[in-house]
Design a protein around this motif. Structure first.
Motif, PDB file in Angstrom:
ATOM      1  N   ILE A   1     -25.675 -25.163  -9.464  1.00  0.00           N
ATOM      2  CA  ILE A   1     -25.682 -26.584  -9.133  1.00  0.00           C
ATOM      3  C   ILE A   1     -25.232 -26.777  -7.694  1.00  0.00           C
ATOM      4  O   ILE A   1     -24.578 -25.900  -7.111  1.00  0.00           O
ATOM      5  N   MET A   2     -25.582 -27.927  -7.118  1.00  0.00           N
ATOM      6  CA  MET A   2     -25.146 -28.259  -5.759  1.00  0.00           C
ATOM      7  C   MET A   2     -24.678 -29.702  -5.724  1.00  0.00           C
ATOM      8  O   MET A   2     -25.386 -30.606  -6.165  1.00  0.00           O
ATOM      9  N   ARG A   3     -23.469 -29.895  -5.235  1.00  0.00           N
ATOM     10  CA  ARG A   3     -22.932 -31.223  -4.983  1.00  0.00           C
ATOM     11  C   ARG A   3     -22.621 -31.318  -3.495  1.00  0.00           C
ATOM     12  O   ARG A   3     -22.704 -30.333  -2.781  1.00  0.00           O
ATOM     13  N   SER A   4     -22.277 -32.486  -3.041  1.00  0.00           N
ATOM     14  CA  SER A   4     -22.048 -32.664  -1.600  1.00  0.00           C
ATOM     15  C   SER A   4     -20.659 -33.236  -1.347  1.00  0.00           C
ATOM     16  O   SER A   4     -20.358 -34.349  -1.786  1.00  0.00           O
ATOM     17  N   GLU A   5     -19.811 -32.449  -0.678  1.00  0.00           N
ATOM     18  CA  GLU A   5     -18.493 -32.937  -0.278  1.00  0.00           C
ATOM     19  C   GLU A   5     -18.329 -32.795   1.231  1.00  0.00           C
ATOM     20  O   GLU A   5     -18.829 -31.837   1.826  1.00  0.00           O
ATOM     21  N   SER A   6     -17.644 -33.726   1.823  1.00  0.00           N
ATOM     22  CA  SER A   6     -17.274 -33.637   3.237  1.00  0.00           C
ATOM     23  C   SER A   6     -15.755 -33.542   3.325  1.00  0.00           C
ATOM     24  O   SER A   6     -15.046 -33.675   2.316  1.00  0.00           O
ATOM     25  N   LEU A   7     -15.242 -33.353   4.513  1.00  0.00           N
ATOM     26  CA  LEU A   7     -13.795 -33.321   4.702  1.00  0.00           C
ATOM     27  C   LEU A   7     -13.187 -34.662   4.320  1.00  0.00           C
ATOM     28  O   LEU A   7     -12.085 -34.725   3.760  1.00  0.00           O
ATOM     29  N   GLU A   8     -13.930 -35.720   4.592  1.00  0.00           N
ATOM     30  CA  GLU A   8     -13.442 -37.058   4.274  1.00  0.00           C
ATOM     31  C   GLU A   8     -13.558 -37.372   2.781  1.00  0.00           C
ATOM     32  O   GLU A   8     -12.757 -38.116   2.225  1.00  0.00           O
ATOM     33  N   ASP A   9     -14.556 -36.820   2.133  1.00  0.00           N
ATOM     34  CA  ASP A   9     -14.788 -37.037   0.706  1.00  0.00           C
ATOM     35  C   ASP A   9     -14.643 -35.696  -0.006  1.00  0.00           C
ATOM     36  O   ASP A   9     -15.615 -35.096  -0.455  1.00  0.00           O
ATOM     37  N   PHE A  10     -13.406 -35.246  -0.112  1.00  0.00           N
ATOM     38  CA  PHE A  10     -13.115 -33.914  -0.659  1.00  0.00           C
ATOM     39  C   PHE A  10     -12.841 -34.064  -2.144  1.00  0.00           C
ATOM     40  O   PHE A  10     -11.708 -34.289  -2.572  1.00  0.00           O
ATOM     41  N   ASN A  11     -13.891 -33.960  -2.937  1.00  0.00           N
ATOM     42  CA  ASN A  11     -13.844 -34.259  -4.357  1.00  0.00           C
ATOM     43  C   ASN A  11     -13.484 -32.995  -5.145  1.00  0.00           C
ATOM     44  O   ASN A  11     -14.313 -32.092  -5.298  1.00  0.00           O
ATOM     45  N   LEU A  12     -12.266 -32.943  -5.651  1.00  0.00           N
ATOM     46  CA  LEU A  12     -11.809 -31.743  -6.346  1.00  0.00           C
ATOM     47  C   LEU A  12     -12.586 -31.503  -7.637  1.00  0.00           C
ATOM     48  O   LEU A  12     -12.801 -30.347  -8.032  1.00  0.00           O
ATOM     49  N   GLU A  13     -13.026 -32.558  -8.295  1.00  0.00           N
ATOM     50  CA  GLU A  13     -13.760 -32.384  -9.544  1.00  0.00           C
ATOM     51  C   GLU A  13     -15.095 -31.678  -9.312  1.00  0.00           C
ATOM     52  O   GLU A  13     -15.462 -30.773 -10.058  1.00  0.00           O
TER      53      GLU A  13
ATOM     54  N   GLN B   1     -18.567 -26.747  -9.334  1.00  0.00           N
ATOM     55  CA  GLN B   1     -19.439 -25.779  -8.662  1.00  0.00           C
ATOM     56  C   GLN B   1     -18.875 -24.368  -8.746  1.00  0.00           C
ATOM     57  O   GLN B   1     -19.634 -23.404  -8.913  1.00  0.00           O
ATOM     58  N   PHE B   2     -17.549 -24.216  -8.658  1.00  0.00           N
ATOM     59  CA  PHE B   2     -16.969 -22.880  -8.818  1.00  0.00           C
ATOM     60  C   PHE B   2     -17.223 -22.350 -10.217  1.00  0.00           C
ATOM     61  O   PHE B   2     -17.543 -21.165 -10.401  1.00  0.00           O
TER      62      PHE B   2
ATOM     63  N   SER C   1     -26.869 -18.094  -1.919  1.00  0.00           N
ATOM     64  CA  SER C   1     -27.411 -18.890  -0.817  1.00  0.00           C
ATOM     65  C   SER C   1     -26.831 -18.384   0.495  1.00  0.00           C
ATOM     66  O   SER C   1     -25.673 -17.968   0.542  1.00  0.00           O
ATOM     67  N   ARG C   2     -27.630 -18.481   1.548  1.00  0.00           N
ATOM     68  CA  ARG C   2     -27.087 -18.143   2.866  1.00  0.00           C
ATOM     69  C   ARG C   2     -26.031 -19.163   3.277  1.00  0.00           C
ATOM     70  O   ARG C   2     -25.263 -18.925   4.207  1.00  0.00           O
ATOM     71  N   MET C   3     -25.955 -20.307   2.562  1.00  0.00           N
ATOM     72  CA  MET C   3     -24.872 -21.259   2.816  1.00  0.00           C
ATOM     73  C   MET C   3     -23.531 -20.685   2.394  1.00  0.00           C
ATOM     74  O   MET C   3     -22.483 -21.227   2.738  1.00  0.00           O
ATOM     75  N   GLY C   4     -23.543 -19.590   1.642  1.00  0.00           N
ATOM     76  CA  GLY C   4     -22.315 -18.889   1.303  1.00  0.00           C
ATOM     77  C   GLY C   4     -21.941 -17.816   2.308  1.00  0.00           C
ATOM     78  O   GLY C   4     -20.937 -17.121   2.126  1.00  0.00           O
ATOM     79  N   SER C   5     -22.717 -17.689   3.374  1.00  0.00           N
ATOM     80  CA  SER C   5     -22.420 -16.705   4.422  1.00  0.00           C
ATOM     81  C   SER C   5     -21.422 -17.299   5.417  1.00  0.00           C
ATOM     82  O   SER C   5     -21.678 -18.350   6.004  1.00  0.00           O
TER      83      SER C   5
ATOM     84  N   MET D   1     -20.497 -29.554   2.960  1.00  0.00           N
ATOM     85  CA  MET D   1     -20.910 -28.950   1.686  1.00  0.00           C
ATOM     86  C   MET D   1     -19.853 -27.963   1.197  1.00  0.00           C
ATOM     87  O   MET D   1     -20.141 -26.821   0.853  1.00  0.00           O
ATOM     88  N   TYR D   2     -18.600 -28.424   1.140  1.00  0.00           N
ATOM     89  CA  TYR D   2     -17.483 -27.522   0.871  1.00  0.00           C
ATOM     90  C   TYR D   2     -17.634 -26.764  -0.451  1.00  0.00           C
ATOM     91  O   TYR D   2     -17.496 -25.543  -0.507  1.00  0.00           O
ATOM     92  N   GLY D   3     -17.868 -27.490  -1.526  1.00  0.00           N
ATOM     93  CA  GLY D   3     -17.916 -26.842  -2.826  1.00  0.00           C
ATOM     94  C   GLY D   3     -19.050 -25.849  -2.955  1.00  0.00           C
ATOM     95  O   GLY D   3     -18.877 -24.756  -3.497  1.00  0.00           O
ATOM     96  N   TYR D   4     -20.226 -26.218  -2.464  1.00  0.00           N
ATOM     97  CA  TYR D   4     -21.381 -25.334  -2.578  1.00  0.00           C
ATOM     98  C   TYR D   4     -21.180 -24.082  -1.731  1.00  0.00           C
ATOM     99  O   TYR D   4     -21.377 -22.958  -2.204  1.00  0.00           O
ATOM    100  N   ARG D   5     -20.770 -24.270  -0.481  1.00  0.00           N
ATOM    101  CA  ARG D   5     -20.554 -23.113   0.391  1.00  0.00           C
ATOM    102  C   ARG D   5     -19.480 -22.184  -0.174  1.00  0.00           C
ATOM    103  O   ARG D   5     -19.648 -20.954  -0.212  1.00  0.00           O
ATOM    104  N   MET D   6     -18.359 -22.767  -0.583  1.00  0.00           N
ATOM    105  CA  MET D   6     -17.249 -21.948  -1.073  1.00  0.00           C
ATOM    106  C   MET D   6     -17.609 -21.230  -2.375  1.00  0.00           C
ATOM    107  O   MET D   6     -17.269 -20.051  -2.561  1.00  0.00           O
TER     108      MET D   6
END
Length: 220
Positions: free
Chosen positions: A79-91, A96-97, A126-130, A139-144
């Motif tokens: 799955i992919m969700r979208s988080e920014s530094l300003e919208d850091f959604n722990l849920e 995603q983890f 994903s290369r977004m995990g590189s 894209m904090y959650g997806y990348r991490m």
């Protein structure tokens, strides 16, 4: 060949099933709920209610099937969700983890009785995990979670090497799927074809390595 596809109901997973069936492989499709398109593919076995986040349920479902050993296991579900530094959604980070990083390991553990010497496991990451390739942030959650999956894949490569099982980390490209809002650069069919070629062309000496769908090795 006997091929298992986890996350087969749509997108890249569905395209993998289509192409593998077309070349007369025995395809075993696993998903939570099958789409009408998947039901029409003529796979060898279609298994629903396959929750990749529930280790006990995974094992129970597999034990109740008359399964062969598999030449290839593709784990596509993610799955992919979208988080920014300003919208850091722990849920959504935790979600995603659980799905992207932890579930693939649970999946391989459940399939271990059905893997043999010479089997191959392909994780869609994903290369977004590189770390080296990150040039935009966000894209904090997806990348991490994908970076964590890459580490898990390397771990599994070490642990499964004595069994003769190859583990490959696969970037499918920027694909026109629901996840990308169909804004990708290649079709699911093109991605599936490339993924099959990469997995078939790699072996135990490349286990634990990270590959683009076009055959290019990616940096961590």
């Amino acid at each position: 060949m006997n091929v298992a596809v986890v996350g087969a109901n749509r997108g890249i997973g569905l395209a993998l099933c289509q192409q593998l069936v077309a070349r007369n492989d025995n395809v075993f499709a696993f998903c939570r709920k099958a789409s009408p398109e998947l039901k029409d593919q003529g796979v060898t076995l279609l298994t629903e209610n396959f929750d990749v986040t529930d280790s006990q349920k995974l094992s129970a479902v597999l034990e109740n099937q008359n399964l062969p050993t598999f030449d290839i296991l593709f784990h596509v579900a993610g799955i992919m969700r979208s988080e920014s530094l300003e919208d850091f959604n722990l849920e959504t980070l935790r979600e995603q983890f659980e799905v992207n990083a932890m579930a693939p390991v649970l999946s391989v553990r459940a399939f271990l009785p059905f893997l043999k010497e010479g089997s191959k496991v392909g994780f869609l990451t994903s290369r977004m995990g590189s770390v080296a390739d990150n040039s935009s942030g966000g894209m904090y959650g997806y990348r991490m979670s994908k970076a964590a999956l890459n580490m898990a894949g390397v771990n599994l490569a070490h642990d499964l090497k004595p069994r003769g099982v190859t583990v490959l980390l696969l970037h499918p490209g920027y694909v026109q799927t629901d996840m990308t809002g169909h804004r990708g650069m290649i079709t699911p069919e093109q991605s599936a074809q490339g993924l099959i070629e990469v997995v078939e062309n790699k072996g135990l000496t490349e286990s634990g390595t990270f590959w683009h769908v076009n055959g290019e090795q990616l940096p961590w």
